[in-house]
Design a protein around this motif. Sequence first.
Motif, short mmCIF file in Angstrom:
data_model
loop_
_atom_site.label_atom_id
_atom_site.label_comp_id
_atom_site.label_asym_id
_atom_site.label_seq_id
_atom_site.Cartn_x
_atom_site.Cartn_y
_atom_site.Cartn_z
N GLN A 251 -14.01 30.10 -9.88
CA GLN A 251 -13.46 28.90 -9.87
C GLN A 251 -13.18 28.24 -8.40
OE1 GLN A 251 -9.70 29.03 -12.16
NE2 GLN A 251 -11.01 27.75 -13.71
N CYS A 252 -13.62 27.09 -8.09
CA CYS A 252 -13.45 26.57 -6.98
C CYS A 252 -12.55 25.21 -7.13
CB CYS A 252 -14.91 26.10 -6.07
SG CYS A 252 -15.94 27.65 -5.89
N HIS A 253 -11.51 25.10 -6.14
CA HIS A 253 -10.69 24.02 -6.11
C HIS A 253 -10.77 23.08 -4.54
CE1 HIS A 253 -9.14 25.31 -10.10
NE2 HIS A 253 -9.00 26.42 -9.53
N PHE A 254 -10.64 22.02 -4.77
CA PHE A 254 -10.77 21.27 -3.55
C PHE A 254 -9.40 20.58 -3.31
CE2 PHE A 254 -14.92 21.61 -4.09
CZ PHE A 254 -15.62 21.92 -3.11
N SER A 255 -8.91 20.73 -2.23
CA SER A 255 -7.40 20.32 -1.61
C SER A 255 -7.56 19.54 -0.58
CB SER A 255 -6.51 21.62 -1.53
OG SER A 255 -5.46 21.16 -0.89
N LYS A 256 -6.35 18.70 0.06
CA LYS A 256 -6.27 18.20 1.26
C LYS A 256 -5.76 19.30 2.21
CE LYS A 256 -4.39 13.66 0.09
NZ LYS A 256 -3.20 12.53 0.20
N PRO A 257 -5.99 19.43 3.49
CA PRO A 257 -5.63 20.43 4.49
C PRO A 257 -4.19 20.80 4.37
CG PRO A 257 -6.73 18.45 5.35
CD PRO A 257 -6.49 18.14 4.02
N LEU A 258 -3.93 22.18 4.63
CA LEU A 258 -2.71 22.75 4.15
C LEU A 258 -1.42 21.87 5.18
CD1 LEU A 258 -1.12 24.88 2.50
CD2 LEU A 258 -1.55 26.59 4.39
N ASN A 259 -1.93 22.08 6.54
CA ASN A 259 -0.91 21.76 7.43
C ASN A 259 -1.60 21.13 8.75
OD1 ASN A 259 -0.86 23.98 9.17
ND2 ASN A 259 0.28 24.72 7.61
N PRO A 260 -0.91 20.28 9.69
CA PRO A 260 -1.32 19.80 10.78
C PRO A 260 -1.90 21.17 11.72
CG PRO A 260 0.69 18.59 10.41
CD PRO A 260 0.45 19.71 9.34
N ALA A 261 -1.50 22.20 11.48
CA ALA A 261 -1.62 23.27 12.46
C ALA A 261 -3.17 24.00 12.36
CB ALA A 261 -0.48 24.55 12.37
N VAL A 262 -3.36 23.82 10.92
CA VAL A 262 -4.88 24.39 10.57
C VAL A 262 -5.69 23.26 10.81
CG1 VAL A 262 -6.20 25.16 8.62
CG2 VAL A 262 -3.66 25.49 8.76
N THR A 263 -5.58 22.11 10.82
CA THR A 263 -6.39 20.98 11.13
C THR A 263 -6.68 21.14 12.75
OG1 THR A 263 -5.71 19.63 9.31
CG2 THR A 263 -6.78 18.67 11.17
N THR A 264 -5.64 21.18 13.51
CA THR A 264 -5.68 21.30 14.95
C THR A 264 -6.60 22.69 15.29
OG1 THR A 264 -3.53 20.41 15.16
CG2 THR A 264 -4.34 21.67 17.17
N SER A 265 -6.43 23.72 14.69
CA SER A 265 -7.06 24.83 14.88
C SER A 265 -8.50 24.73 14.66
CB SER A 265 -6.77 26.08 14.20
OG SER A 265 -5.55 26.48 14.62
N LEU A 266 -8.74 24.19 13.53
CA LEU A 266 -10.44 23.66 13.21
C LEU A 266 -10.66 22.84 14.41
CD1 LEU A 266 -10.47 22.83 9.32
CD2 LEU A 266 -11.40 24.56 10.45
N ASN A 267 -10.10 21.55 14.80
CA ASN A 267 -10.46 20.80 15.85
C ASN A 267 -10.99 21.73 17.23
OD1 ASN A 267 -10.54 18.45 14.39
ND2 ASN A 267 -8.37 18.11 14.72
N ASP A 268 -9.87 22.78 17.44
CA ASP A 268 -10.36 23.51 18.48
C ASP A 268 -11.38 24.43 18.36
OD1 ASP A 268 -7.81 22.72 19.88
OD2 ASP A 268 -6.78 24.74 19.43
N LEU A 269 -11.72 24.95 17.37
CA LEU A 269 -12.92 25.62 16.91
C LEU A 269 -14.22 24.65 16.90
CD1 LEU A 269 -11.87 27.66 13.89
CD2 LEU A 269 -12.21 28.54 15.96
N VAL A 270 -14.00 23.44 16.60
CA VAL A 270 -15.24 22.58 16.73
C VAL A 270 -15.39 22.40 18.18
CG1 VAL A 270 -15.87 20.04 16.56
CG2 VAL A 270 -14.86 21.51 14.61
N LEU A 271 -14.51 22.11 18.80
CA LEU A 271 -14.63 21.98 20.51
C LEU A 271 -15.24 23.05 20.99
CD1 LEU A 271 -14.15 20.49 23.20
CD2 LEU A 271 -11.80 21.50 23.34
N ARG A 272 -14.99 24.40 20.70
CA ARG A 272 -15.49 25.62 21.24
C ARG A 272 -17.06 25.69 20.93
NH1 ARG A 272 -11.61 29.39 23.09
NH2 ARG A 272 -9.45 28.49 22.68
N ALA A 273 -17.29 25.47 19.40
CA ALA A 273 -18.61 25.34 19.10
C ALA A 273 -19.53 24.39 19.85
CB ALA A 273 -18.52 25.07 17.49
N LYS A 274 -18.90 23.35 20.22
CA LYS A 274 -19.81 22.38 20.87
C LYS A 274 -20.18 22.65 22.35
CE LYS A 274 -18.47 18.06 18.62
NZ LYS A 274 -17.73 16.76 18.69
N LEU A 275 -19.14 23.45 22.70
CA LEU A 275 -19.30 23.95 24.37
C LEU A 275 -20.15 25.15 24.54
CD1 LEU A 275 -15.48 23.57 25.56
CD2 LEU A 275 -17.56 22.05 26.13
N GLY A 276 -20.53 25.87 23.18
CA GLY A 276 -21.05 27.18 23.40
C GLY A 276 -22.30 27.31 22.60
#
Length: 124
Positions: free
Chosen positions: A99-124
Amino acid sequence: MIFRVTVKLGDKLAVAPTQVLPLAENRFADWSAHLFTAERKQYLIVANTKSLYSVLMPARGITNDQLFVERFLECLQADLENDEVGQIFQRILQPNCGQCHFSKPLNPAVTTSLNDLVLRAKLG
């Protein structure tokens, strides 16, 4: 399994979650996902909401939620096997894939962490 998607990814998958689901009881079954572009190609980053263990994969050809889940599980299994912890997939994750459920993001801290990971992925 819970997938917390950004608005941008929700638009691509034609999924529009209306609520924020609580953190999954099984922490291995709670994932946050984001769509981004690097060098004119779209990619998906899917990170475990609690540990931020991440899977990076091309977004090409993923046009709905079912394809997203299938491709993510394939990439996750391959990454875990590459990290020599493939037994985690069979023992802990696979039983939660029904069973898979879709949700809005949990909180801004997780979204910020994802954005940091995206930045690192673009650099690396």
